[in-house]
Design an enzyme around this catalytic site. Structure first.
Site, PDB file in Angstrom:
ATOM      1  N   GLU A  25       0.803  -1.035  -0.053  1.00 37.94           N
ATOM      2  CA  GLU A  25      -0.117   0.031   0.024  1.00 37.94           C
ATOM      3  C   GLU A  25       0.841   1.129  -0.145  1.00 37.94           C
ATOM      4  O   GLU A  25       1.623   1.563   0.786  1.00 37.94           O
ATOM      5  CB  GLU A  25      -0.960   0.079   1.177  1.00 37.94           C
ATOM      6  CG  GLU A  25      -2.092  -0.987   1.463  1.00 37.94           C
ATOM      7  CD  GLU A  25      -3.196  -0.755   0.163  1.00 37.94           C
ATOM      8  OE1 GLU A  25      -2.962   0.230  -0.329  1.00 37.94           O
ATOM      9  OE2 GLU A  25      -3.638  -2.015   0.126  1.00 37.94           O
ATOM     10  N   CYS A  77      -2.243   8.491   3.119  1.00 36.07           N
ATOM     11  CA  CYS A  77      -2.069   8.143   1.673  1.00 36.07           C
ATOM     12  C   CYS A  77      -3.261   8.680   0.809  1.00 36.07           C
ATOM     13  O   CYS A  77      -3.003   9.068  -0.307  1.00 36.07           O
ATOM     14  CB  CYS A  77      -1.591   6.898   1.540  1.00 36.07           C
ATOM     15  SG  CYS A  77      -2.865   5.555   2.327  1.00 36.07           S
TER      16      CYS A  77
END
Ligand code: ADP
Length: 469
Positions: free
Chosen positions: A242, A276
């Site tokens: 990720e 993110c």
């Protein structure tokens, strides 16, 4: 602040080979010492995990789920300790830290109830073919400094319930929440099922290379993700990556600015933009730029910037000095190339504070627009033509998420279908329910977390193909 944090290795709380200093980003000063594990301790943890794995894997889902439920309850008992530690080491306002703890508890409680069922692929009088899923073994969870507890919980809960064991390696600047989780887990989980290793950026590579580790579940920057991929190659390890994102919010001409502005603002500034999936750029029809900038600027000016421990703070510091200096450099460049409509000025005090900053009229190739800046800074870009705006949204090496803002959800769906991202929200941003898979397109990642896919990522499929004659 207490000084007795310990590693959890093989079911025992132990000191590190040396220590790590932990800095409070609201003051810039060291407030705690954490243990630092060495390579020998990493080897011990991997060996203990390998011993624990077959016993844990042999338990059924129901029994493993019961352990996870007990863990969720044990975290809840210490919820306020976890929240305070998160605020002290990470910087986020205390109520947001409490939210992170509550979300982590809910991850354990949710996965405690989940299981992967075998799938029947074919069944006739002559044959039966089924796909089973079995656990991989030792999972290394390598996590970053923006959500130290939650990003571990979303790996640990599905990895453990599917029968894997897990070693957690937090970021060097935020080790304490992980260490506290080790302390809590020590009295709940069998020895070796969950362990903690803290480092100074040196053990992630060891774990990613080690033949005793079966899967690396990594959340962090794209450059470090590439290193993990390279380290995992020798042993053909499974991995979930990720990585970074440069999420765009694309406002359509029918959107109501007053309604959407607060959502866009919080999507960009939650956790001081250190997400993110934060909104990192906005594309708006030219005729609506003034209205959106005015609304965002008003919200930015109302922010209460300061130490997350102080009641009422809405924007805490940037987590570490390197990132703080990086975001300042982006703002300095944006001042040269565009117009700052709110924020931008230094915030007095010793901590790593950045005021929410709204910038307009930047060229599309400005670094603040092109790169992942990871701070509470939002460039607002005007567009004249929707196709060109969609092209700008897609003109990125990243493809984590995006959002479309419109008065017409069907129109939103049509535009969303042209966006190259793992998740496209319509009229929302940062909504991540446990049962919905999440992950990146392009260089934002490989693999999925959450949802059934996220559990499957921690398992190996096995086809059992039977002739019934
Ligand atoms: P940032 O650049 O934002 O500080 P990273 O993406 O480098 O963060 O760090 C995320 C996690 O990856 C941290 O736990 C860090 O210690 C770890 N890490 C750093 N270097 C490596 C590496 N070469 N291999 C595996 N993990 C690493």
């Amino acid at each position: 602040m207490r000084m007795d944090y310990q590693l959890l290795i093989g079911g025992t709380l132990v000191p590190g080979a040396s220590t790590l200093e932990v800095v409070n980003p609201a003051t810039g000063r060291v407030f705690a010492q954490a243990p630092r594990a060495d390579e020998a301790q990493a080897e011990q943890a991997i060996a203990a995990a390998r011993r624990a794995f077959p016993v844990w894997a042999a338990l059924g889902y129901a029994e493993r789920g019961a352990f996870l439920e007990r863990l969720a309850a044990a975290i809840e008992v210490r919820a306020e300790d976890f929240a305070r530690i998160l605020t002290l080491e990470q910087g986020k306002p205390l109520d947001q830290a409490r939210g992170e703890v509550a979300a982590s508890v809910s991850a354990f409680a949710y996965y405690a109830q989940q299981q992967l069922e075998p799938r029947v692929l074919r069944e006739t009088a002559q044959e039966r073919i089924v796909e089973q899923r079995y656990p991989l073994g030792v999972v290394a969870a390598i996590t970053p400094w923006n959500y130290p507890l939650l990003l571990l919980a979303v790996k640990m809960a599905p990895a453990l319930v599917t029968g894997n064991v897990l070693i957690a390696k937090p970021a060097p600047s935020t080790p304490l929440a992980t260490l506290l989780l080790g302390e809590v887990a020590a009295s709940v989980l069998p020895a070796g099922v969950f362990q903690t290793l803290t480092d100074a950026n040196d053990l992630g590579a060891l774990l990613s290379r080690h033949p005793g580790v079966a899967h690396v579940s990594f959340t962090g920057s794209t450059p470090t993700g590439r290193k993990v991929l390279a380290s995992a190659a020798d042993t053909l390890k499974r991995f979930t990556l990720e990585l970074g994102g440069n999420d765009a919010a694309l406002v359509l001409d029918d959107a109501d600015i007053a309604t959407i502005a607060p959502h866009i603002y919080s999507g960009a500034t939650t956790n001081s933009g250190q997400v993110c999936l934060a909104i990192k750029r906005v594309y708006v029809p030219r005729g609506k730029v003034d209205a959106l900038c005015d609304a965002l600027a008003e919200l930015a000016r109302a922010a209460v910037i300061g130490d997350g421990m102080v009641q009422g703070t809405t924007i805490g510091p940037i987590q570490n000095r390197t990132q703080f200096e990086k975001v300042q450099a982006y703002i300095a460049e944006a001042r040269e190339q565009g117009t700052i409509v709110a924020g931008g000025a230094p915030v007095p005090g010793e901590g790593f504070f950045i005021a929410p900053t709204i910038v307009r009229d930047l060229p599309d190739d400005a670094r603040l627009v092109r790169e992942e800046q990871f701070g509470p800074v939002l460039p607002v870009q005007a567009y004249d033509d929707l196709d060109a705006a969609v092209a700008q949204v897609n003109a990125s090496e990243y493809g984590l998420a995006a959002s479309i803002w419109t008065g017409d959800a069907e129109r939103g769906l049509a535009v969303a279908s042209r966006v190259e991202c793992g998740t496209v929200w319509v009229n929302r941003h940062l909504d991540l329910p446990w049962d919905v898979p999440f992950g990146g397109a392009k260089q934002s990642g490989i693999g999925r977390q959450q949802g059934v896919e996220g559990m499957e990522d921690f398992t190996q499929p096995r086809i059992v193909n039977m002739a019934l004659v």
